[in-house]
Design an enzyme around this catalytic site. Structure first.
Site, PDB file in Angstrom:
ATOM      1  N   TYR A 181       2.398 -17.484-131.192  1.00 59.41           N
ATOM      2  CA  TYR A 181       3.228 -16.851-130.152  1.00 59.41           C
ATOM      3  C   TYR A 181       4.617 -16.452-130.663  1.00 59.41           C
ATOM      4  O   TYR A 181       5.617 -16.575-129.967  1.00 59.41           O
ATOM      5  CB  TYR A 181       3.347 -17.758-128.919  1.00 59.41           C
ATOM      6  CG  TYR A 181       2.004 -18.073-128.320  1.00 59.41           C
ATOM      7  CD1 TYR A 181       1.347 -17.151-127.529  1.00 59.41           C
ATOM      8  CD2 TYR A 181       1.375 -19.294-128.591  1.00 59.41           C
ATOM      9  CE1 TYR A 181       0.091 -17.426-126.992  1.00 59.41           C
ATOM     10  CE2 TYR A 181       0.121 -19.578-128.068  1.00 59.41           C
ATOM     11  CZ  TYR A 181      -0.518 -18.636-127.269  1.00 59.41           C
ATOM     12  OH  TYR A 181      -1.759 -18.911-126.759  1.00 59.41           O
ATOM     13  N   GLY A 182       4.659 -15.955-131.911  1.00 61.02           N
ATOM     14  CA  GLY A 182       5.913 -15.427-132.444  1.00 61.02           C
ATOM     15  C   GLY A 182       6.289 -14.119-131.774  1.00 61.02           C
ATOM     16  O   GLY A 182       5.652 -13.671-130.820  1.00 61.02           O
ATOM     17  N   GLN A 204       7.644  -8.220-125.478  1.00 66.53           N
ATOM     18  CA  GLN A 204       8.855  -7.855-124.754  1.00 66.53           C
ATOM     19  C   GLN A 204       8.580  -6.805-123.678  1.00 66.53           C
ATOM     20  O   GLN A 204       9.170  -6.841-122.595  1.00 66.53           O
ATOM     21  CB  GLN A 204       9.905  -7.330-125.740  1.00 66.53           C
ATOM     22  CG  GLN A 204      10.360  -8.380-126.731  1.00 66.53           C
ATOM     23  CD  GLN A 204      11.075  -7.777-127.932  1.00 66.53           C
ATOM     24  OE1 GLN A 204      11.050  -6.570-128.166  1.00 66.53           O
ATOM     25  NE2 GLN A 204      11.709  -8.628-128.714  1.00 66.53           N
ATOM     26  N   TRP A 433      10.182   7.701-133.933  1.00 66.58           N
ATOM     27  CA  TRP A 433      10.894   6.633-134.635  1.00 66.58           C
ATOM     28  C   TRP A 433      11.709   7.175-135.787  1.00 66.58           C
ATOM     29  O   TRP A 433      11.160   7.762-136.721  1.00 66.58           O
ATOM     30  CB  TRP A 433       9.881   5.617-135.151  1.00 66.58           C
ATOM     31  CG  TRP A 433      10.442   4.375-135.775  1.00 66.58           C
ATOM     32  CD1 TRP A 433      11.289   3.466-135.214  1.00 66.58           C
ATOM     33  CD2 TRP A 433      10.150   3.883-137.095  1.00 66.58           C
ATOM     34  NE1 TRP A 433      11.540   2.428-136.087  1.00 66.58           N
ATOM     35  CE2 TRP A 433      10.857   2.654-137.246  1.00 66.58           C
ATOM     36  CE3 TRP A 433       9.354   4.340-138.146  1.00 66.58           C
ATOM     37  CZ2 TRP A 433      10.788   1.900-138.427  1.00 66.58           C
ATOM     38  CZ3 TRP A 433       9.288   3.587-139.314  1.00 66.58           C
ATOM     39  CH2 TRP A 433      10.000   2.375-139.447  1.00 66.58           C
ATOM     40  N   ARG A 434      13.008   7.004-135.693  1.00 68.62           N
ATOM     41  CA  ARG A 434      13.871   7.145-136.871  1.00 68.62           C
ATOM     42  C   ARG A 434      13.914   5.760-137.504  1.00 68.62           C
ATOM     43  O   ARG A 434      14.359   4.796-136.893  1.00 68.62           O
ATOM     44  CB  ARG A 434      15.269   7.613-136.475  1.00 68.62           C
ATOM     45  CG  ARG A 434      16.220   7.695-137.650  1.00 68.62           C
ATOM     46  CD  ARG A 434      17.631   8.109-137.266  1.00 68.62           C
ATOM     47  NE  ARG A 434      18.523   7.806-138.385  1.00 68.62           N
ATOM     48  CZ  ARG A 434      19.225   6.696-138.509  1.00 68.62           C
ATOM     49  NH1 ARG A 434      19.195   5.771-137.546  1.00 68.62           N
ATOM     50  NH2 ARG A 434      19.980   6.496-139.576  1.00 68.62           N
ATOM     51  N   ALA A 435      13.450   5.653-138.743  1.00 74.13           N
ATOM     52  CA  ALA A 435      13.197   4.350-139.351  1.00 74.13           C
ATOM     53  C   ALA A 435      14.469   3.527-139.473  1.00 74.13           C
ATOM     54  O   ALA A 435      15.527   4.031-139.867  1.00 74.13           O
ATOM     55  CB  ALA A 435      12.555   4.525-140.724  1.00 74.13           C
ATOM     56  N   HIS A 468      16.180   4.688-132.253  1.00 73.42           N
ATOM     57  CA  HIS A 468      17.097   4.675-133.399  1.00 73.42           C
ATOM     58  C   HIS A 468      17.695   6.024-133.771  1.00 73.42           C
ATOM     59  O   HIS A 468      18.114   6.204-134.924  1.00 73.42           O
ATOM     60  CB  HIS A 468      16.411   4.100-134.657  1.00 73.42           C
ATOM     61  CG  HIS A 468      15.779   2.772-134.461  1.00 73.42           C
ATOM     62  ND1 HIS A 468      16.438   1.702-133.901  1.00 73.42           N
ATOM     63  CD2 HIS A 468      14.520   2.331-134.750  1.00 73.42           C
ATOM     64  CE1 HIS A 468      15.615   0.652-133.874  1.00 73.42           C
ATOM     65  NE2 HIS A 468      14.456   1.017-134.362  1.00 73.42           N
ATOM     66  N   GLU A 489      15.296   1.435-128.635  1.00 70.96           N
ATOM     67  CA  GLU A 489      16.365   0.720-129.309  1.00 70.96           C
ATOM     68  C   GLU A 489      17.338   1.754-129.860  1.00 70.96           C
ATOM     69  O   GLU A 489      16.920   2.754-130.453  1.00 70.96           O
ATOM     70  CB  GLU A 489      15.833  -0.140-130.459  1.00 70.96           C
ATOM     71  CG  GLU A 489      15.022  -1.335-130.003  1.00 70.96           C
ATOM     72  CD  GLU A 489      14.473  -2.133-131.176  1.00 70.96           C
ATOM     73  OE1 GLU A 489      14.608  -1.678-132.333  1.00 70.96           O
ATOM     74  OE2 GLU A 489      13.903  -3.211-130.932  1.00 70.96           O
TER      75      GLU A 489
END
Length: 592
Positions: A181-182, A204, A433-435, A468, A489
């Site tokens: 459960y990480g 999340q 996604w911008r890495a 990002h 994010e």
């Protein structure tokens, strides 16, 4: 990380590779295509054919299936930025005692018309042993069109972004967290039936669309459902469930299957106010297209050849591989299907836009990863030209499991990843996604100002993940836009407050609705900040919208990850600030 860059050739462990399953020799799709090319014209492109070197097809009599699955998993388990691309297909029938562990750029699917046509008494597993029990980088893998009877009674699908679970029937439960459960940060389910309960545990956020579940165990920050039978009741923010009874407009992803002995691509119909799986009463409504109407694109194909196939009226089926294109792939014909297998990847060279779609009805784009090239592209994908104005409400263009990446696999640049100009477009599950890690990563090294710009009217996004970008992650200028579920994010690597100053506003919003827009609505949306380069950065808000009665947001949250930067508000000047080092969200249930 170990990175496998070897192509998969001939055969592995007794598996059947790229079987033509009863295919006749390549043939044109119509009498017109069979006609001889005029003198001086480029030769016609052959349609149909086999599925290339990295498509691996099993039937119940295939020897050592488990050995083949394990061999590819060992190559792909930690190959986050490798070039290997693989697709496993299972013919209809029953398979016993398998555990298909999926690594990066690996897809698994049944070849039946419906999920229950192909039954695995076993598991399709994603876990996070390669990353010390942390599933937050389990990207780019998929499962589709299968029935499972999990050995333990519960299948494990511990994923992050760009890992769809579509048209699956789990005859048991589904665990979305890694062993132990990480941390986990997913995810997306559509058109699937889970007989038991779904346990997100540490996940999340999650979006589930038009499915059936036997229960839902818990929520962390943002669990969003639309058209899901058995979904928990609306209760945001405690528990954090956003539940819509139906999805206003949807159309399921096209998929490869066996129509008798021959390959075909099934194209599901559009649904309105949809609820539950498309296959609950039998077969999914839609149209079957024989492989003879497709140009099967294999590694080494050029953009010129691909465009010639499109000009002949062929659809495109990209087999697993990485494709550099030195000119835009131009889709100009209504109802064209462009389907990728095994995370087929397009890379634009010389700053071109990788893929352009004309302002026409009913184009289906699905199953592609578009990687920015080293020369800046104005955009990576353009749906409709600037100024597109036609109505497509009866037959919209759709994007499904189309993903974008700027940097990570190496330096890459673009101004905007996705531009949507056509009206009525459906964007169903994308990760733009911008890495923030990998190769070629830095504030200016892999610069991309905008993740997605929407200029068309009546555009709907279901399952929108955008992260990002240097300025706005999403900038929505079209009227009557709608989003069901958004995860974001902000850019980790903003060097300081000045680098993201937006006039008098501190920071660019994650989701900006243009000031000129009068109508817009969104449900279940969240933005997180993690300003690792300068933890003192303040973001004025996650969401910036015009203060108009027709602009409505439901169940909105912002989170500071470990106190690395803070939000002053949630949406505009509404909502309390994040504070300290806690990861407790600041929420707004309804705006205005």
């Amino acid at each position: 990380m170990s990175v496998s860059r070897r192509a998969f050739a001939a055969s592995v462990g007794g598996a059947l590779v790229a079987l033509g399953v009863g295919q006749a020799p390549a043939r044109a799709a119509s009498a017109t295509r069979r006609a001889a090319a005029p003198a001086g014209a480029a030769p016609k492109v052959s349609a149909g054919g086999d599925l290339g070197p990295n498509v691996i097809v099993f039937d119940p009599s295939t020897a050592n299936i488990q050995g083949t699955l394990d061999d590819i998993f060992h190559k792909q388990e930690s190959a986050q930025f490798g070039t290997g691309r693989y697709a496993f297909f299972f013919k209809p029938g029953t398979y016993n005692g398998l555990n298909a562990q999926l690594g990066f750029y690996t897809s698994i699917a049944g070849l039946g018309k419906n999920p229950d046509d192909t039954l695995i008494n076993g598991d399709v597993t994603v876990d996070a042993g390669w990353f010390n029990g942390n599933a937050t980088q389990n990207f780019w893998r998929s499962a589709e069109n299968l029935a499972l009877v999990p050995v333990s009674g519960t299948d494990r699908w511990a994923v992050a972004q760009a890992a769809p679970f579509r048209r699956m029937h789990v005859k048991g439960g589904l665990n979305l967290a890694p062993n132990g459960y990480g941390w986990a940060s997913g995810g997306y389910i559509a058109d699937s039936k889970i007989d038991g309960s779904v346990g997100p545990y540490s996940q999340q956020q999650w979006y589930t669309r038009e499915s059936s579940v036997g229960g839902w165990v818990n929520g962390v920050w943002n669990m969003t459902f639309s058209g899901v039978e058995g979904a928990p009741a609306q209760s945001f923010p405690n528990p954090p469930y956003t539940t819509l009874n139906t999805t206003p407009v949807s159309r399921e992803k096209p998929y490869l299957y066996l129509n008798g002995a021959d390959y075909a691509v099934f194209v599901p119909d559009k649904r309105t106010n949809a609820r539950g799986v498309t296959w609950s009463g039998g077969s999914t409504p839609g149209t079957s297209l024989p492989l003879s109407q497709f140009y099967v694109v294999k590694p080494g194909a050029t953009a010129a050849t691909i465009n010639q196939a499109l000009s002949q009226g062929l659809h495109l089926l990209f087999t697993p591989g990485v494709y550099h294109v030195d000119q835009s792939i131009n889709v100009t014909r209504a109802n064209t299907v462009v389907l990728g297998l095994g995370y087929a990847t397009l890379v634009p060279d010389n700053g071109v836009t990788a893929l352009k779609v004309a302002d026409v009805d009913g184009v289906r784009l699905a199953g592609l990863l578009i990687d920015a090239g080293t020369t800046n592209s104005t955009s990576l994908l353009e749906i409709g030209p600037a100024g597109a104005s036609a109505s497509h409400s009866a037959n919209p263009t759709s994007l499904q499991d189309v993903f974008f990446r700027i940097g990570g696999a190496g330096p890459g640049k673009a101004t905007t990843a996705l531009v949507v100009n056509s009206n009525d477009t459906i964007i169903d599950h994308t990760w733009i996604w911008r890495a923030d890690h990998g190769s070629g990563v830095g504030w200016d090294t892999n610069r991309c100002d905008y993740g997605m710009k929407v200029n068309g009217r009546n555009v709907l996004a279901t399952g929108l993940f955008v992260e990002h970008f240097n300025k706005y992650d999403v900038w929505w200028s079209g009227e009557n836009g709608r989003t069901i579920f958004f995860q974001n994010e902000k850019a980790y690597d903003a060097p300081n407050q000045a680098a993201i100053q937006n006039g008098s506003v501190r920071g660019y919003a994650a989701y900006k609705v243009d000031d000129a827009v009068n109508t817009h609505e969104a449900w279940g949306v969240g933005s997180y900040c993690n300003y690792t380069a300068d933890s003192s950065i303040i973001q004025d808000h996650g969401f910036e919208v015009p203060n108009k009665s027709g602009v409505k947001f439901h169940d909105v949250l912002v989170v500071s990850l470990g106190g690395m930067g803070q939000y002053a508000h949630v949406i505009n000047n509404t909502g309390s600030a994040t504070s300290g080092t806690s990861t407790v969200p600041s929420n707004v249930v309804s705006f205005p």
